[in-house]
Design a protein around this motif. Sequence first.
Motif, short mmCIF file in Angstrom:
data_model
loop_
_atom_site.label_atom_id
_atom_site.label_comp_id
_atom_site.label_asym_id
_atom_site.label_seq_id
_atom_site.Cartn_x
_atom_site.Cartn_y
_atom_site.Cartn_z
N LEU A 126 0.90 -1.28 -0.05
CA LEU A 126 0.03 -0.14 -0.03
C LEU A 126 0.96 1.22 -0.14
N SER A 127 0.19 2.32 -0.31
CA SER A 127 0.95 3.41 -0.46
C SER A 127 1.27 4.08 1.05
N ARG A 128 2.07 5.00 1.25
CA ARG A 128 2.60 5.53 2.49
C ARG A 128 1.49 6.11 3.41
N GLU A 129 0.33 6.48 2.62
CA GLU A 129 -1.02 7.19 3.24
C GLU A 129 -1.38 6.29 4.33
N PHE A 130 -1.25 5.04 4.00
CA PHE A 130 -1.92 4.06 4.75
C PHE A 130 -1.45 4.10 6.23
N LEU A 131 -0.51 4.76 6.60
CA LEU A 131 0.26 4.74 7.84
C LEU A 131 -0.46 6.12 8.57
N VAL A 179 4.10 -1.44 3.16
CA VAL A 179 3.87 -0.08 2.77
C VAL A 179 5.15 0.31 2.35
N GLU A 180 4.74 1.16 1.09
CA GLU A 180 5.86 1.74 0.23
C GLU A 180 6.70 2.82 1.36
N GLN A 181 8.06 2.95 0.87
CA GLN A 181 8.89 3.77 1.69
C GLN A 181 9.51 4.86 0.73
N ASP A 182 10.14 5.73 1.28
CA ASP A 182 10.91 6.62 0.75
C ASP A 182 12.19 6.02 0.27
N ASP A 185 15.14 5.04 2.53
CA ASP A 185 14.89 4.27 3.69
C ASP A 185 15.14 2.75 3.29
N ALA A 186 16.27 2.34 4.18
CA ALA A 186 16.68 1.12 4.02
C ALA A 186 15.96 -0.33 4.99
N GLY A 187 14.80 0.36 5.73
CA GLY A 187 14.28 -0.62 6.62
C GLY A 187 13.23 -1.55 5.81
N SER A 188 12.72 -2.37 6.49
CA SER A 188 11.85 -3.44 6.05
C SER A 188 10.32 -2.55 5.68
N MET A 189 9.82 -2.79 4.44
CA MET A 189 8.58 -2.52 4.21
C MET A 189 7.52 -2.99 4.80
N ARG A 190 7.52 -4.12 5.38
CA ARG A 190 6.62 -4.68 6.31
C ARG A 190 5.90 -3.84 7.29
N LEU A 191 4.51 -3.84 7.33
CA LEU A 191 3.98 -2.97 8.20
C LEU A 191 4.20 -3.20 9.95
#
Length: 330
Positions: A126-131, A179-182, A185-191
């Motif tokens: 999902l797009s980052r707006e989900f957060l 969730v998509e990230q910038d 950002d090297a972190g996990s994309m998992r919610l």
Amino acid sequence: MSVKTRRLCFLLALCLLLAGCSAGRDSLPESTSVPGTSPILPSVDNSGAWRTREEAILWFRFQDEPYLAQESRPIQQLTGQSYEMALLTALFAGPGIQHVELNSPFAQGTRVISATKQGRCLQVTLSREFLNGLSDEPEDWRSDPTWQLELPLRRRLAMQSLVATITENCDVDEVVVFVEQDTDDAGSMRLPQSWFMEDSESGALAGPQTRDDACLLTPTVTGEAIMACLRQRNWQRLYLYIASGSEAGASELTYQDFVSTMQALPALMSYGLSGCSVNMDGLEAILTVSIQLRRSSGQLLDLSGRILRLQRDSGIWKVTLQDLTGWMED
């Protein structure tokens, strides 16, 4: 007649014949009129990219209740697009304008980037707006007891809206959300588990999400909500579950008249629900209720085998006033 003269006569006759054929073609109509139809040719639809699938069940929040209710809607699927992608795109577009009692539990602007099925699991990005939160959520929510309950509830309902819609319509048992990230950002994309706003290990990631029927207004859950409101004498909340006259056959009832009717009834001291059957047409459900009433005289009355009859009202399970009070009148 000389040979030359004969040739000139032949060429002249040939020219006249060709001219006649050309005039015949030019005089043909562009379309043939059939009796009872318009002679105008229909316009050509060049879109050709969309096709409509059978109706699907989408789950949205019902009013401000802690439950989701369903909306049935045909799904518009783009050629080359997976059904899961089309289904989630429809979900994030929100409920139809005719379903005024339903609300989208998702932050505005949330988009589906991808939906990939692996076995019986669907991986959704999902797009980052989900957060983001909904527009009315305060920044200092932790200092407000009401919002301390409401925000985790909203997150839970948002996730169940997604999972219930997918599991309702697709051959899938669980959903993993990314969730998509910038780009930097090297972190996990998992919610992250912290998105649910509940106590969790710092940095933990949310695991596969499964369906929780306790969040869904099935006939059983609806019956439980109705009986709980009746026992608590919460008329304002109970009024949400009273079927309208247009589809349920009951007369329109103002809230003031409803409260007056309910206050005149015996008090419900306790209840128990058992069994649930839905008619073949899916428009009526029957639950069996055992109750204890306290009459105005103070006498306690135990009743078993009472019938609580629910009806679909704009797709939502509700009860008519008559079916709710018929076995309670003093």
